[in-house]
Scaffold this motif. Structure first.
Motif, PDB file in Angstrom:
ATOM      1  N   GLU A 151       0.835  -1.211   0.000  1.00 56.57           N
ATOM      2  CA  GLU A 151       0.000   0.000   0.000  1.00 56.57           C
ATOM      3  C   GLU A 151       0.868   1.258   0.000  1.00 56.57           C
ATOM      4  O   GLU A 151       0.581   2.220  -0.725  1.00 56.57           O
ATOM      5  CB  GLU A 151      -0.939   0.009   1.213  1.00 56.57           C
ATOM      6  CG  GLU A 151      -2.029  -1.034   1.163  1.00 56.57           C
ATOM      7  CD  GLU A 151      -3.001  -0.805   0.013  1.00 56.57           C
ATOM      8  OE1 GLU A 151      -3.581   0.288  -0.065  1.00 56.57           O
ATOM      9  OE2 GLU A 151      -3.157  -1.724  -0.818  1.00 56.57           O
ATOM     10  N   LYS A 184       3.945   1.485  -1.097  1.00 60.96           N
ATOM     11  CA  LYS A 184       4.605   1.541  -2.411  1.00 60.96           C
ATOM     12  C   LYS A 184       3.669   2.136  -3.467  1.00 60.96           C
ATOM     13  O   LYS A 184       4.077   2.977  -4.273  1.00 60.96           O
ATOM     14  CB  LYS A 184       5.058   0.142  -2.818  1.00 60.96           C
ATOM     15  CG  LYS A 184       5.981   0.103  -4.004  1.00 60.96           C
ATOM     16  CD  LYS A 184       6.539  -1.297  -4.196  1.00 60.96           C
ATOM     17  CE  LYS A 184       7.543  -1.407  -5.272  1.00 60.96           C
ATOM     18  NZ  LYS A 184       7.209  -0.983  -6.576  1.00 60.96           N
ATOM     19  N   LYS A 185       2.396   1.723  -3.458  1.00 68.27           N
ATOM     20  CA  LYS A 185       1.413   2.297  -4.398  1.00 68.27           C
ATOM     21  C   LYS A 185       1.261   3.798  -4.180  1.00 68.27           C
ATOM     22  O   LYS A 185       1.192   4.572  -5.146  1.00 68.27           O
ATOM     23  CB  LYS A 185       0.049   1.628  -4.226  1.00 68.27           C
ATOM     24  CG  LYS A 185      -0.058   0.255  -4.819  1.00 68.27           C
ATOM     25  CD  LYS A 185      -1.494  -0.229  -4.704  1.00 68.27           C
ATOM     26  CE  LYS A 185      -1.550  -1.582  -4.076  1.00 68.27           C
ATOM     27  NZ  LYS A 185      -2.896  -2.057  -3.804  1.00 68.27           N
ATOM     28  N   LEU A 186       1.208   4.214  -2.909  1.00 66.39           N
ATOM     29  CA  LEU A 186       1.068   5.640  -2.602  1.00 66.39           C
ATOM     30  C   LEU A 186       2.280   6.421  -3.100  1.00 66.39           C
ATOM     31  O   LEU A 186       2.131   7.456  -3.755  1.00 66.39           O
ATOM     32  CB  LEU A 186       0.880   5.843  -1.098  1.00 66.39           C
ATOM     33  CG  LEU A 186       0.865   7.293  -0.616  1.00 66.39           C
ATOM     34  CD1 LEU A 186      -0.332   8.047  -1.185  1.00 66.39           C
ATOM     35  CD2 LEU A 186       0.857   7.347   0.895  1.00 66.39           C
ATOM     36  N   ASP A 227       4.406   5.614  -5.431  1.00 63.17           N
ATOM     37  CA  ASP A 227       4.417   5.596  -6.898  1.00 63.17           C
ATOM     38  C   ASP A 227       3.436   6.600  -7.499  1.00 63.17           C
ATOM     39  O   ASP A 227       3.632   7.077  -8.611  1.00 63.17           O
ATOM     40  CB  ASP A 227       4.107   4.197  -7.433  1.00 63.17           C
ATOM     41  CG  ASP A 227       5.248   3.216  -7.214  1.00 63.17           C
ATOM     42  OD1 ASP A 227       6.393   3.656  -6.958  1.00 63.17           O
ATOM     43  OD2 ASP A 227       4.992   1.994  -7.297  1.00 63.17           O
ATOM     44  N   SER A 228       2.379   6.920  -6.759  1.00 64.41           N
ATOM     45  CA  SER A 228       1.372   7.852  -7.277  1.00 64.41           C
ATOM     46  C   SER A 228       1.751   9.320  -7.092  1.00 64.41           C
ATOM     47  O   SER A 228       1.105  10.200  -7.651  1.00 64.41           O
ATOM     48  CB  SER A 228       0.020   7.595  -6.602  1.00 64.41           C
ATOM     49  OG  SER A 228       0.034   8.079  -5.263  1.00 64.41           O
ATOM     50  N   LEU A 229       2.795   9.602  -6.309  1.00 63.24           N
ATOM     51  CA  LEU A 229       3.171  10.984  -6.018  1.00 63.24           C
ATOM     52  C   LEU A 229       3.948  11.603  -7.168  1.00 63.24           C
ATOM     53  O   LEU A 229       4.704  10.935  -7.866  1.00 63.24           O
ATOM     54  CB  LEU A 229       4.013  11.039  -4.734  1.00 63.24           C
ATOM     55  CG  LEU A 229       3.320  10.555  -3.467  1.00 63.24           C
ATOM     56  CD1 LEU A 229       4.309  10.518  -2.308  1.00 63.24           C
ATOM     57  CD2 LEU A 229       2.124  11.413  -3.128  1.00 63.24           C
ATOM     58  N   ASN A 230       3.762  12.901  -7.330  1.00 60.69           N
ATOM     59  CA  ASN A 230       4.500  13.661  -8.333  1.00 60.69           C
ATOM     60  C   ASN A 230       5.905  13.924  -7.792  1.00 60.69           C
ATOM     61  O   ASN A 230       6.048  14.540  -6.732  1.00 60.69           O
ATOM     62  CB  ASN A 230       3.769  14.974  -8.608  1.00 60.69           C
ATOM     63  CG  ASN A 230       4.448  15.810  -9.666  1.00 60.69           C
ATOM     64  OD1 ASN A 230       5.525  15.488 -10.142  1.00 60.69           O
ATOM     65  ND2 ASN A 230       3.805  16.905 -10.036  1.00 60.69           N
TER      66      ASN A 230
END
Length: 122
Positions: free
Chosen positions: A88, A90-92, A94-97
């Motif tokens: 979870e 890692k997904k967060l 990866d979603s960040l700019n």
């Protein structure tokens, strides 16, 4: 010159003992940058994550509800629970700019550990 950058005031009634430093390089707590407001983790957020974990374990991985045997708890926590929360996170991430991400994260870190004082006693 700015007061923040250049002024050191010695208070005469303290006979030169106490100084108020208005230079942020001497007293970093006076740095005028705007730090974000510190927010603690809310119970609702924790409960939401635990509900998501429970759903994943029972519906996706088909673990039965109930008590985990004591001799299996460490292995279960290491393999299932930590693995779930790591994926979870890692997904967060990866979603960040990535643009200005480090500066943004540091400012939140400083908001936790370095609150700007309004009045400081000598």
């Amino acid at each position: 010159m700015s007061l923040i950058k250049s002024t050191i005031i010695t208070l005469p009634h303290l006979h030169g003992i106490g100084c108020i430093y208005l230079d942020s390089s001497i007293n970093p707590e006076l740095d005028p940058q705007k730090l974000p407001k510190y927010q603690t983790v809310q119970k609702a957020d924790i409960n939401e994550l635990l509900d998501h974990l429970g759903h994943c374990l029972t519906s996706v991985k088909k673990y039965p509800q109930g008590k985990i045997p004591e001799n299996e708890r460490t292995k279960f926590l290491n393999n299932q629970v930590i693995g779930f929360f790591y994926s979870e996170l890692k997904k967060l991430v990866d979603s960040l700019n990535p643009e200005n991400l480090l500066e943004h994260l540091i400012s939140y870190h400083e908001a936790i550990y370095k609150p700007i004082p309004s009045v400081k006693q000598l």
